[in-house]
Motif scaffolding. Structure first.
Motif, mmCIF file in Angstrom:
data_model
loop_
_atom_site.group_PDB
_atom_site.id
_atom_site.type_symbol
_atom_site.label_atom_id
_atom_site.label_comp_id
_atom_site.label_asym_id
_atom_site.label_seq_id
_atom_site.Cartn_x
_atom_site.Cartn_y
_atom_site.Cartn_z
ATOM 1 N N LEU A 1 3.424 0.944 -14.638
ATOM 2 C CA LEU A 1 2.171 0.841 -14.615
ATOM 3 C C LEU A 1 1.398 2.385 -14.785
ATOM 4 O O LEU A 1 1.313 3.406 -15.451
ATOM 5 N N GLY A 2 2.513 2.882 -13.644
ATOM 6 C CA GLY A 2 2.132 4.965 -13.619
ATOM 7 C C GLY A 2 3.009 5.033 -15.329
ATOM 8 O O GLY A 2 1.936 5.523 -16.042
ATOM 9 N N THR A 3 4.372 4.280 -16.072
ATOM 10 C CA THR A 3 4.267 4.641 -16.900
ATOM 11 C C THR A 3 3.605 4.789 -18.056
ATOM 12 O O THR A 3 3.221 6.171 -18.796
ATOM 13 N N LEU A 4 3.626 3.732 -18.495
ATOM 14 C CA LEU A 4 1.577 3.306 -19.402
ATOM 15 C C LEU A 4 0.378 3.910 -18.842
ATOM 16 O O LEU A 4 -0.257 4.634 -20.014
ATOM 17 N N PHE A 5 -0.146 4.142 -17.844
ATOM 18 C CA PHE A 5 -0.947 5.382 -17.430
ATOM 19 C C PHE A 5 -0.547 6.457 -18.169
ATOM 20 O O PHE A 5 -1.944 7.263 -18.872
ATOM 21 N N VAL A 6 -0.101 7.132 -18.203
ATOM 22 C CA VAL A 6 1.007 8.603 -18.289
ATOM 23 C C VAL A 6 0.723 8.546 -19.426
ATOM 24 O O VAL A 6 -0.338 9.448 -20.685
ATOM 25 N N ILE A 7 1.179 7.335 -20.507
ATOM 26 C CA ILE A 7 1.449 7.679 -21.967
ATOM 27 C C ILE A 7 -0.398 7.562 -22.473
ATOM 28 O O ILE A 7 -0.800 8.330 -22.888
ATOM 29 N N SER B 1 15.924 -8.223 -4.412
ATOM 30 C CA SER B 1 14.799 -8.215 -5.884
ATOM 31 C C SER B 1 13.203 -8.060 -5.513
ATOM 32 O O SER B 1 12.798 -7.102 -6.321
ATOM 33 N N LEU B 2 12.811 -8.085 -3.587
ATOM 34 C CA LEU B 2 10.854 -8.366 -3.981
ATOM 35 C C LEU B 2 11.421 -6.286 -3.984
ATOM 36 O O LEU B 2 10.479 -6.706 -4.468
ATOM 37 N N ARG B 3 11.955 -5.644 -3.275
ATOM 38 C CA ARG B 3 12.082 -4.550 -3.345
ATOM 39 C C ARG B 3 12.346 -3.844 -4.629
ATOM 40 O O ARG B 3 10.938 -3.299 -5.119
ATOM 41 N N SER B 4 12.772 -4.582 -5.275
ATOM 42 C CA SER B 4 12.855 -3.427 -6.690
ATOM 43 C C SER B 4 11.563 -4.148 -7.424
ATOM 44 O O SER B 4 11.185 -2.767 -8.923
ATOM 45 N N TRP B 5 11.176 -5.641 -7.510
ATOM 46 C CA TRP B 5 10.574 -6.124 -8.367
ATOM 47 C C TRP B 5 9.188 -4.671 -8.273
ATOM 48 O O TRP B 5 8.141 -4.411 -9.040
ATOM 49 N N ILE B 6 8.508 -4.869 -6.351
ATOM 50 C CA ILE B 6 6.871 -3.520 -6.119
ATOM 51 C C ILE B 6 7.719 -2.577 -7.109
ATOM 52 O O ILE B 6 7.043 -1.936 -7.539
ATOM 53 N N LEU B 7 8.343 -2.179 -7.123
ATOM 54 C CA LEU B 7 9.188 -0.191 -7.375
ATOM 55 C C LEU B 7 8.907 -0.419 -9.278
ATOM 56 O O LEU B 7 8.808 0.101 -9.873
ATOM 57 N N CYS B 8 9.506 -1.688 -9.259
ATOM 58 C CA CYS B 8 9.521 -1.679 -10.999
ATOM 59 C C CYS B 8 8.201 -1.475 -11.807
ATOM 60 O O CYS B 8 7.691 -0.938 -11.893
ATOM 61 N N LEU B 9 7.326 -2.612 -10.814
ATOM 62 C CA LEU B 9 5.876 -3.068 -11.245
ATOM 63 C C LEU B 9 5.129 -1.586 -11.460
ATOM 64 O O LEU B 9 4.811 -1.168 -12.004
ATOM 65 N N LEU B 10 5.061 -1.055 -10.254
ATOM 66 C CA LEU B 10 4.426 -0.052 -10.340
ATOM 67 C C LEU B 10 4.941 1.228 -10.845
ATOM 68 O O LEU B 10 3.688 1.719 -11.995
ATOM 69 N N GLY B 11 5.797 1.014 -11.467
ATOM 70 C CA GLY B 11 7.031 2.350 -12.989
ATOM 71 C C GLY B 11 6.578 2.042 -13.566
ATOM 72 O O GLY B 11 5.658 3.429 -13.898
ATOM 73 N N GLN C 1 14.106 1.249 -19.803
ATOM 74 C CA GLN C 1 14.921 0.739 -18.934
ATOM 75 C C GLN C 1 14.383 -0.437 -17.572
ATOM 76 O O GLN C 1 14.025 -1.239 -17.091
ATOM 77 N N THR C 2 12.922 0.614 -17.463
ATOM 78 C CA THR C 2 12.393 0.219 -16.245
ATOM 79 C C THR C 2 11.574 -1.566 -16.838
ATOM 80 O O THR C 2 11.179 -2.388 -15.625
ATOM 81 N N LEU C 3 11.531 -1.507 -18.035
ATOM 82 C CA LEU C 3 10.257 -2.818 -18.064
ATOM 83 C C LEU C 3 11.476 -3.823 -18.456
ATOM 84 O O LEU C 3 11.446 -4.743 -17.835
ATOM 85 N N ASN C 4 12.696 -3.706 -18.299
ATOM 86 C CA ASN C 4 14.654 -4.132 -18.584
ATOM 87 C C ASN C 4 13.860 -5.497 -17.630
ATOM 88 O O ASN C 4 14.194 -6.391 -16.602
ATOM 89 N N TRP C 5 14.096 -3.563 -16.765
ATOM 90 C CA TRP C 5 14.465 -4.344 -14.878
ATOM 91 C C TRP C 5 13.371 -4.876 -14.363
ATOM 92 O O TRP C 5 13.515 -5.852 -13.718
ATOM 93 N N LEU C 6 12.326 -4.690 -14.800
ATOM 94 C CA LEU C 6 10.370 -5.627 -14.615
ATOM 95 C C LEU C 6 10.852 -7.303 -14.577
ATOM 96 O O LEU C 6 10.996 -7.823 -13.633
ATOM 97 N N VAL D 1 1.259 -1.016 -0.031
ATOM 98 C CA VAL D 1 0.276 0.109 -0.025
ATOM 99 C C VAL D 1 0.641 1.440 0.264
ATOM 100 O O VAL D 1 0.991 2.400 -0.586
ATOM 101 N N VAL D 2 2.083 1.564 0.801
ATOM 102 C CA VAL D 2 2.507 2.416 0.877
ATOM 103 C C VAL D 2 3.361 2.071 -0.220
ATOM 104 O O VAL D 2 3.677 3.730 -0.700
ATOM 105 N N TYR D 3 4.151 1.842 -1.429
ATOM 106 C CA TYR D 3 4.832 1.857 -2.200
ATOM 107 C C TYR D 3 3.620 2.327 -2.891
ATOM 108 O O TYR D 3 3.765 2.778 -4.417
ATOM 109 N N PHE D 4 2.395 1.969 -3.240
ATOM 110 C CA PHE D 4 1.492 2.270 -4.289
ATOM 111 C C PHE D 4 0.723 3.887 -3.842
ATOM 112 O O PHE D 4 1.640 4.501 -5.063
#
Length: 1509
Positions: A1073-1079, A1061-1071, A1213-1218, A947-950
């Motif tokens: 989704l956010g990007t696609l939403f903005v585009i 990897s868990l932390r990065s995964w959560i951040l990447c996933l949300l990142g 970059q974010t996709l790759n990381w995800l 929730v906090v990351y979201f």
């Protein structure tokens, strides 16, 4: 021509532009031709060399035809060009054909990048005339033949391009840059889980052999230089100390003379503390240092330079995108500009991005391969060093720590070399970004820069606060010991004490980890805030400096994309610094180990001028340089072919003498000369994890006749019949599925088979039964044995063998007291005859049995029956080790020799495996594993974190939308003054949203840290708890290395890798989704492309993850053998060196490392395969977002365009990381899967149950067996068949029987190591099956066969729970004849026992085990062949102590030497798991049954037994 050119220069200013025809016919034609001319010489060289004729392939002929036909004269009628171009083309085609031929002749040619680029350039340059001609044709075709010719030749050029990208043998240029060559493996991995056999062979340059050679030669030069520096440093230190001392003497003299009254003591104290500090620092660097990094650089410099080049190009390209973005925003603002300009920018962006992706992936590929090679080099170097390391260096680190060098430290170097170029690339990127930002925002950028500069030291500080390796080492050391001595822990019920010890260290480790994680979450906070704070500072200063400064979309989003570029180097630098700090620790450890002293090469000479086989001239030997010598002034001469016995009391230096002859000891004076090769049988047999046959052959060629002869002589024939796979039975680690006697016989067979010249036998007969010992002496060692013509040096305690040796050497306290034949020493009345007189009884026995032991030459007929008796009794044995046989092990042996060998081998392979291949999960990681990890973390924590990351992500998107609104103000207030209140609002909200992001990330990270630590604690606790409660059979069939791997690698992954990897995964996933939403918000059209892109993305990701995960699993499974083999080598070092087999072991190590690299290399390439495909997808996202922005430019704000494109640029970059994070998370979560596999293993019975025994139980010590039957596992044969007997209180029972009759099984049953199949055992009337295991085990006492000691103090080894007082401990030490020894030690009871008790002799270890028993003093004592490893004198001491101290106890003795049980109240004779005789020794002897036969073999008669009683 120039006129024509000038007339069409206006082309960019038209709505429908075209290139001038002149340009198309000159420059565009000459570019590809020029390129080929420049590169041709490289290919033509191979035409000049003489090469073997190669067959022309169809593909090659096809290419040549294409090249010839695609020559068409593509020129218009233009004066000079009309003549020049056809000539140029003609020459070029000839050149091209020659190049193609040159390429074909090259060794291992695949294709040529040059030719591929030539065709690509040609096609690209011809696209312009292509569209020009079409445009013209739409109006009217003036020259039909030329028009047709051009299109035919263009088509042929395309075909040639496709052909040039088609491989003949291996990967083509195109396939290499897109990593297409691994697609076949990826697809295979998707269809079914990959196995080791699917892996490709390594290229020569990637093999361990090649890498190791290069690395070793560089290491030698660097290390030599470092040693010289170190010597100079030492000399300098010594001279400065001298000068200092002189100065101080002078000062002391002065101060005394002046009588200043300053307290000398105070001065002394100050000086002492100063010197102490300095000394500590000096000690920490007391070895040649700073040579490892230069060695690595020299060994791998070319790959480093190549990767640096790619990185440089990629860095440069990454700054082109923001500039194109700037032009793009300007284009959307300027509604008058032509549409084609927008399309051109979109295509340019795509091209730049594609080039950037290609360079980046080539850079990564090289860096990861470099990391892999560095790891390989270090592992090979450490192994090589371990084979030659001296005892001093060896003592400094335990086996566990040395294994850590090749597991943890080599891996650290691997990780750091992956990113080593960032050291220069990060600063470079930062400088370029700032330069461009200066252009955009002017000096305001300095505000942002200041914020960044402040961030770096904060992270630097945090990076320095790490020191976790120490606890990890300690924990692994304790775990290693516990697992090695697990049987002792179970028998003594000591598990809780050791479990607590391991958990204590673990808590410290977690504490450090928590501290480190908290610090790193602070740094995460700063780094999440960084881009927001930096852009806030820059924009705020920019708009407030002057009212003219208005934030336009161009400025804002170009700056934002530059800030985004800045994010990466700034985030990486501190991580890199932290990892370099950690690697420095590893570097020090590796340098210390690798620069340690080697064993002295010249310790043993091989001079052939000596007449003797072995000579020692006045030798004094110690285990370490500065230690007390153990052997003093030893002089010996042994002639070739002699059999020499070495005798003496425990600790008199017998084993040390053998070690000195092997060159293992440090010689302070004198020398040793040995002629010929050596075979060595150590006191404790060292058995490899290989088949029994391999253990005997030990690398020698297989000679079936000799093998059979040796097996027969070493009495191994009956054992082979009982073992499931015969000679091909696999033997577990440390020979776990063989009995002590069998191990010793295999060890002796290895020596006998080796056909050496000199045999050093360190008491090989002590671990076997008396009659087997006799058989071995007669058939192997003695004057009539198979080694009769060899030189043999036999350390022995068996008095009965002494009359048959040529010479006896008597050792007393490390000094040779006498040497001579048996009769002369007997007559001289010295130390030896005293030694014998003590054993007058043995003496009588011996003289009586002499005639039996060695029949006279005439009397040969006696020999046959004796042989038969031994073999028949051995055959009768029913090996307890059948336990390890599965029901499927019953293989009918094929007596038919005509059966094909292979078939027979296959047939055996099925049964011989004791140790199954490590189970490896396949397919997707089950969701339940993720759930299990989340449960361990706690659901509350998990949901809160998400929730906090979201919320943080919402703040991030909000901030950027706010920015795009802000930039649109520039259009609104175009000619007016910008209101300051609005400005403050814009800056304020922008800043607040930025800060909110940082805070939420910080919060989320803190929550996750706590959750992860909780999970780590719970999983380790459960694993440890379960491993302590697993039944013994599990440890018999599982290599220790495998269990240690769970505690080392897998727990490390759970501690460190999964949280990241868990932390990065959560951040990447949300990142993402956010990007696609903005585009989608900016250009709704984008949703159309989103669906197909998402589908492609999903498939690529699924394909990749399946393969990658399986490759990771293969990697961790193929790592275990490296560590197992390494551990095995270190423990059997003396044997390997004695046989001079270092080379063979080096080769084997290279093969195991190569097997591991075979799964690492495809993993690296599969990562690149994925990355390049995802980057292309990301580049398409950028392209489409540009394209749609151009299409709908009339209806959308420039601010939104800037926002959507700058986001899109980031998405790649974010996709790759995800995907990387998804697969990394799946890969790492495998550790949880592996740990939980061991958590779920079935336990033995409860430690404590509701049925508790009375306080002083067992009071009487009465034992009753009632029809007791037992089998090792369900489905196996019974080992004990209905044992029924009644043993009274304080009875002394001797238990005898051939090897495998079930003697040890009986003791295992008393302790419930194996549970009953039927029947029961009662102790004082209580059924032991109803008690808890600890209640049972802690009330019985055993002195086990192998004396196992643990690292720690002497006191801890006797009393781990601190139940007894020091007085009690000293008292038992006195009773077990160790008081003098312990009192003589500097630390007394606090004396540190080294790993496995290495710093005590075997005899002393055995006495310590006696002391343990005395300390517990329960009413029932079991002696398991306890006196097998001690000499007769110590044996006597032990027997007397037991008689006296345990007189009121029930004692069960499992005996090897029948003498020791002749005074028992009754003797139980076991055979094949049944009691065949049970009576007093006298009655048994007069019955003339089994016992009588055994006694006769051992040379005991009726009168002996009566004297014994």
């Amino acid at each position: 021509l120039i006129d024509t050119f000038m007339s069409s220069v206006a082309f960019p200013f038209e709505s429908d532009p075209d290139l001038p025809i002149c340009l198309e016919q000159t420059v565009l034609v000459w570019i590809p031709l020029g390129f080929l001319w420049l590169c041709a010489p490289h290919h033509l060289i191979s035409l000049c060399k003489r090469t073997t004729k190669k067959r022309m392939s169809k593909l090659y002929l096809c290419k040549q035809v294409m090249h010839t036909t695609s020559d068409s004269t593509q020129t218009e009628k233009i004066a000079g060009v009309y003549y020049a171009n056809p000539v140029l083309f003609a020459v070029t085609w000839i050149l091209l054909l020659l190049c193609q031929e040159g390429l074909r002749r090259k060794e291992k040619h695949v294709d040529s990048a040059t030719l591929f680029f030539f065709w690509l350039l040609l096609v690209v340059c011809d696209i312009f005339p292509f569209q020009t001609l079409i445009r013209a044709a739409l109006r009217e075709v003036s020259d039909v033949p030329r028009f047709c010719l051009f299109y035919i030749s263009f088509g042929l050029e395309l075909v040639a391009l496709v052909l040039s990208a088609n491989p003949e043998k291996a990967a083509t240029f195109l396939s290499r840059i897109t990593f297409n060559f691994i697609s076949s493996l990826v697809v295979k991995g998707y269809k079914r889980p990959l196995v080791q056999e699917d892996m490709w062979d390594l290229k020569d340059i990637d093999t361990t052999d090649h890498i190791s050679q290069v690395f070793s030669s560089n290491m030698k030069t660097e290390l030599d230089a470092a040693r010289v520096r170190y010597q100079k440093k030492l000399q300098k230190r010594a001279s400065s100390k001298r000068d200092k001392a002189q100065k101080e003497d002078f000062h002391d003299g002065m101060s005394n003379g002046l009588g200043k009254g300053v307290s000398q003591d105070v001065l002394m104290m100050v000086r002492e503390t100063f010197l102490h500090k300095k000394k500590n620092k000096e000690q920490s660097e007391d070895y040649p240092n700073s040579w490892l990094v230069p060695t690595i650089y020299k060994s791998f410099k070319w790959i480093l330079i190549e990767s640096a080049f790619f990185k440089l190009v990629q860095d440069a390209l990454s700054f082109v995108s923001p500039q194109i973005l700037k032009l793009m925003i300007a284009f959307t603002e300027d509604k008058t500009s032509y549409a084609w300009v927008g399309y051109m920018y979109a295509i340019l962006l795509l091209l730049v991005a594609v080039l950037q992706s290609l360079c980046l992936q080539q850079y990564f590929q090289r860096c990861f391969v470099l990391g892999m090679q560095v790891r390989t080099a270090i592992m090979a170097a450490v192994y090589k060093k371990a084979l030659v390391v001296s005892n001093d260096t060896r003592k400094e680190s335990t086996v566990g720590e040395t294994v850590n060098l090749i597991s943890a430290d080599a891996q650290r170097f691997n990780d750091v070399t992956n990113f080593i170029h960032l050291l220069w690339s990060c600063p470079l990127q930062i400088i370029i970004s700032i330069a461009f930002l200066w252009i955009e925002l002017g000096p305001s950028v300095l505000a942002g820069l200041a914020v960044m500069v402040l961030m770096v030291p904060i992270n630097g500080l945090i990076a320095n606060k790490i020191e976790n390796m120490k606890f990890k080492d300690d924990r692994l050391k304790v775990m290693n010991e516990m697992l090695n001595g697990i049987k002792i822990l179970k028998l003594y019920a000591w598990e809780p004490s050791f479990q607590a010890q391991a958990e204590g260290i673990r808590e410290k480790e977690l504490k450090v980890m928590k501290k480190f994680s908290y610090l790193s979450s602070v740094s995460t906070f700063f780094f999440t805030c960084a881009p927001a704070l930096v852009s806030l500072a820059s924009f705020a200063v920019f708009v407030s400096v002057s009212p003219d400064n208005v934030l336009t979309p161009e400025k804002a989003f170009t700056s934002i994309s530059l800030f985004n570029i800045l994010r990466f180097p700034l985030a990486m630098l501190p991580m890199l610094i932290a990892s370099i700090v950690q690697t420095t620790v590893s570097k020090k450890r590796l340098e210390k180990f690798l620069s340690g002293e080697d064993i002295e090469a010249g310790a043993v000479q091989h001079d052939s001028s000596f007449k003797t086989a072995v000579s020692v001239c006045d030798g004094t030997f110690a285990w370490e340089r500065d230690a007390e010598p153990l052997l003093k002034n030893v002089s010996l001469e042994i002639k070739p072919g002699q059999l020499v016995a070495v005798v003496g009391a425990v600790g008199s230096g017998k084993s040390s003498l053998i070690s000195a002859l092997l060159g293992e000891m440090h010689s302070t004076k004198g020398f040793i000369n040995i002629q010929g090769s050596i075979a060595y049988v150590p006191q404790q047999a060292w058995i490899q994890n290989a088949t029994l046959k391999d253990n005997v052959l030990f690398g020698s060629p297989n000679d079936e006749r000799r093998f059979k002869e040796v097996i027969k002589a070493c009495a191994l024939e009956p054992d082979l019949e009982l073992l499931p796979g015969g000679a091909l039975t696999e033997i577990g680690e440390k020979g776990i599925n063989l009995s002590g006697g069998q191990k010793q016989r295999v060890s002796l067979a290895r020596a006998a088979y080796s056909q050496a010249d000199i045999y050093l036998l360190d008491d090989p007969l002590s671990a076997v039964d008396a009659h087997v010992g006799k058989h071995l002496f007669e058939n192997v060692i003695g004057p009539k044995g198979i080694l009769q013509n060899k030189t043999r040096i036999l350390v022995t305690h068996g008095v009965s063998f002494l009359p048959h040796v040529d010479e006896i050497v008597v050792l007393v306290d490390g000094v040779v007291s006498e040497v001579g034949s048996y009769s002369s020493l007997r007559a001289s009345g010295g130390a030896f005859s005293e030694f014998l007189d003590t054993y007058a009884k043995e003496q009588r026995t011996r003289t009586r049995s002499e005639s039996e032991l060695l029949p006279d030459s005439e009397n040969t007929d006696l020999d046959t029956p004796l042989e038969d008796v031994v073999s028949s009794t051995l055959k009768r044995e029913n090996s307890i080790r059948r336990s390890q046989r599965n029901s499927r092990f019953d293989i009918r042996r094929r007596k038919n020799s005509s059966v094909k060998k292979t078939e027979k081998a296959d047939d055996l392979t099925k049964g011989q495996k004791l140790i199954e291949k490590e189970a490896m999960e396949t397919g997707r990681v089950k969701f339940s594993v993720f759930l299990q990890y989340m449960r361990a973390m706690g659901w509350g924590y998990t949901t809160m974190a998400f929730v906090v990351y979201f919320i943080q992500n919402i703040a991030f998107v909000g901030q950027n939308l706010w920015l795009s609104e802000w930039t649109n103000d520039a259009v609104v207030y175009v000619n007016e003054t910008y209101p300051s209140s609005l400005r403050d609002l814009r800056v304020g909200v922008f800043g607040a949203l930025g800060l909110a992001q940082g805070l939420f990330v910080f919060l989320g990270t803190l929550i996750l840290v706590n959750a992860n630590i909780a999970a780590s604690r719970i999983l380790h606790e459960r694993l440890l708890k379960n491993m302590m409660r697993v039944p013994m059979i599990f440890f018999d069939t599982t290599p220790i290395g495998r269990v240690v791997n769970r505690f080392a690698k897998d727990i490390f992954t759970i501690d460190e890798a999964i949280p990241n990897s868990l932390r990065s995964w959560i951040l990447c996933l949300l990142g993402v989704l956010g990007t696609l939403f903005v585009i989608c918000l900016a250009t709704p059209f984008f949703t159309i492309v989103l669906v197909p892109l998402a589908i492609i993305y999903y498939f690529v990701q699924r394909f990749y993850v399946a393969t990658s995960r399986q490759l990771r699993r293969l990697d961790s499974v193929s790592r275990s053998p490296i560590y197992s083999h390494f551990g095995e080598t270190v423990s059997g070092l003396t044997v390997i060196r004695a046989y001079n087999h270092q080379e063979r072991f080096l080769k084997h190590n290279e093969i195991t490392i190569d097997e591991n690299v075979k799964s690492v290399y495809p993993w690296i390439v599969s990562n690149r395969w994925l990355a390049i495909r995802l980057e292309f997808l990301g580049n398409l996202v950028v392209f489409f977002s540009c394209l749609f922005a151009v299409i709908s430019r009339d209806s959308i704000d420039s601010g939104i365009v800037g926002l959507s494109i700058s986001y899109a640029l980031n998405v790649t970059q974010t996709l790759n990381w995800l995907v990387r994070m998804t697969s990394e998370l799946e890969t790492n979560i495998v550790a949880v899967e592996r740990v939980s596999e061991y958590i779920e293993i079935e336990n033995e019975a409860e430690w404590v149950t509701d049925t508790r025994p009375p306080k002083d139980w067992p009071e009487a010590g009465r034992l009753q067996f009632e029809n007791y039957k037992v089998r090792y596992r369900p489905g196996l044969d019974l080992v004990l068949h209905g044992i029924t007997c009644d043993i009274g209180s304080a009875e002394k029972i001797g238990i005898v029987g051939r090897t495998g009759a079930g003697k040890s099984s009986l003791t295992n049953c008393l302790f419930r190591i194996i549970e009953a199949a039927e029947g029961r055992i009662l102790i004082d009337g209580i059924d032991i099956a109803k008690l808890g295991l600890h209640d049972l085990r802690s009330n019985l006492t055993i002195i086990p066969q192998d004396p196992v000691l643990f690292c720690g103090t002497l006191r801890m080894n006797l009393d781990p729970f601190d139940k007894f007082s020091d007085e009690d401990v000293w008292k038992v030490l006195e009773l077990s004849h160790l008081k003098d020894f312990a009192a003589g030690l500097k630390e007394g009871l606090q004396h540190e026992v080294s790993e496995g008790g290495e710093n005590l002799s075997v005899g002393q270890r055995q006495l310590l085990c006696l002391a343990r028993a005395l300390l517990r003093k329960s009413r029932i004592l079991i002696l398991d062949e306890a006196t097998a490893a001690v000499d007769l004198e110590t044996d006597n001491l032990i027997q007397n102590t037991i008689r006296k101290e345990f007189s009121s106890c029930t004692v069960l003795t499992i005996a090897h030497r029948l003498h020791s049980i002749m005074d028992s109240s009754r003797v139980m004779v076991l055979d094949a798991g049944r009691i065949v005789e049970f009576d007093t020794p006298q009655n048994l002897l007069s019955n003339k049954g089994h016992f009588y036969a055994m006694a006769k073999d051992a040379g005991i008669t009726q009168q002996d037994s009566s004297t014994a009683l």
